[in-house]
Design an enzyme around this catalytic site. Structure first.
Site, PDB file in Angstrom:
ATOM      1  N   LYS A  18       0.842  -1.203   0.000  1.00  0.00           N
ATOM      2  CA  LYS A  18       0.000   0.000   0.000  1.00  0.00           C
ATOM      3  C   LYS A  18       0.875   1.251   0.000  1.00  0.00           C
ATOM      4  CE  LYS A  18      -3.881  -2.434   2.059  1.00  0.00           C
ATOM      5  NZ  LYS A  18      -4.375  -3.081   3.273  1.00  0.00           N
TER       6      LYS A  18
ATOM      7  N   GLN B 188      -5.102  -1.909   9.654  1.00  0.00           N
ATOM      8  CA  GLN B 188      -4.881  -3.173   8.948  1.00  0.00           C
ATOM      9  C   GLN B 188      -5.539  -4.329   9.703  1.00  0.00           C
ATOM     10  OE1 GLN B 188      -3.431  -3.548   5.860  1.00  0.00           O
ATOM     11  NE2 GLN B 188      -3.966  -5.702   6.000  1.00  0.00           N
TER      12      GLN B 188
ATOM     13  N   ASP C 208     -10.968   3.426   3.968  1.00  0.00           N
ATOM     14  CA  ASP C 208     -11.179   1.986   3.762  1.00  0.00           C
ATOM     15  C   ASP C 208     -12.651   1.616   3.948  1.00  0.00           C
ATOM     16  OD1 ASP C 208     -10.089  -0.505   3.107  1.00  0.00           O
ATOM     17  OD2 ASP C 208      -9.747  -1.075   5.183  1.00  0.00           O
TER      18      ASP C 208
END
Ligand code: NAP
Length: 281
Positions: free
Chosen positions: A54, A98, A121
């Site tokens: 990422k 994450q 996200d």
């Protein structure tokens, strides 16, 4: 006829070119650069690899990224404190926690601490609710990445039967909701589902998101199915791809299918967040 390969790597590359232009136009207009902040708790080697990828993708489109590492025994409160400090950091425009996180962490409580303006996200309850009602919202990056891939390859969703294997808040559920919003008839399967192979057999579009390598078997598939394999475990997808491919009209390769679309969608939403945040300040 040969099945269509839904090449996420190629599509993500072309989207990155557009994102780079947007980020650079934003920098000219405002003098500021978007930044994705990633928090990782624990030492999961796959997660470490994902956050490196990422960061690399952020650099490729000319945006900043930073990583915050917490120990394996981090608790919910310590993660939330970090998230709150990132919420109020004017340099940060997108926040990613994450996942998976260590088991003692209440992951949804942490997700819900993310400011909705920085939820790149698409993991907060608020974002999920707004997306469900087709309101403006950031959307689960993997689920939206899948929809972009289907749209790019002109896969019709309206009136088709989509079966989603998995109901996680970050993937299965939002993918099912987006497919429903795109007028598919949706069945969601999970560990309590009975007769799973029979359910799968009904799918015109199958999204495999179970986290079990080579789980979906070729004999479960209806010929002509569109197979989206979101899984990535031990180098394999969630479908027994080699044997499944001959039955598909289209499929995503693993790697190079869903993964690159997740990253480019996350970065796109980080830039979108920056466009709104920088224009306000
Ligand atoms: P997760 O949180 O572990 O959820 C897995 C889901 O699959 C759960 O809903 C579970 O059901 C269901 N499931 C597990 N075993 C099953 C079985 N035997 N039969 C039926 N359902 C079963 O996983 P996730 O985070 O959604 O990830 C799923 C997969 O996608 C993993 O391979 C992961 O690596 C991959 N992934 C890829 C990307 C990407 O960018 N490519 C991003 C995220 C995740 P219950 O709810 O009943 O437990």
């Amino acid at each position: 006829m040969e099945p269509t390969v839904m090449d996420g790597k190629l599509l993500a590359k072309s989207i990155r070119i557009e994102l780079k232009k947007r980020a650079s136009a934003l920098a000219v207009r405002t003098g500021k650069i978007p930044m994705l902040a990633t928090i990782m708790a624990g030492n999961n080697p796959d997660s470490l690899m994902y956050i490196e990828m990422k960061a690399k993708n952020c650099a490729a489109v000319g945006i900043e990224s930073k990583k915050i590492f917490l120990p394996e025994d981090a608790n919910t409160q310590s993660v939330i404190e970090i998230i709150r400090s990132l919420n109020s950091d004017p340099l940060v425009t997108g926040i990613l926690l994450q996942h998976p996180t260590p088991p003692q962490i209440d992951v949804q409580a942490c997700f819900d601490a993310i400011a909705k303006e920085k939820d790149a996200d698409g993991v907060t309850s608020a974002s999920f609710g707004a997306m469900s009602f087709k309101r403006e919202a950031f959307v689960s990056a993997t689920a939206l990445g899948i929809m972009k891939l289907l749209a790019h390859y002109r896969i019709e969703t309206a009136g088709r039967h989509a079966v989603v294997l998995g109901r996680s808040p970050i993937l299965g559920k939002p993918a099912a909701m987006l497919l429903l919003n795109a007028d598919a008839t949706v069945t969601v399967c999970h560990t309590k589902t009975k007769n799973l192979p029979e359910m799968v057999k009904q799918a015109d579009i199958l999204v495999a998101a179970v986290g079990r390598p080579r789980f979906v078997q070729a004999q479960w598939l209806k010929p002509g199915v569109v197979l989206v394999d979101a899984g990535y475990n031990e180098g394999a997808g969630d479908a027994d791809l080699d044997n499944c491919i001959p039955l598909c009209s289209a499929y995503t390769p693993v790697p190079g299918g869903v993964g690159p679309m997740t990253r480019v969608t996350l970065i796109g939403q980080t830039i979108e967040a920056a466009e709104k945040l920088f224009n306000e300040n």
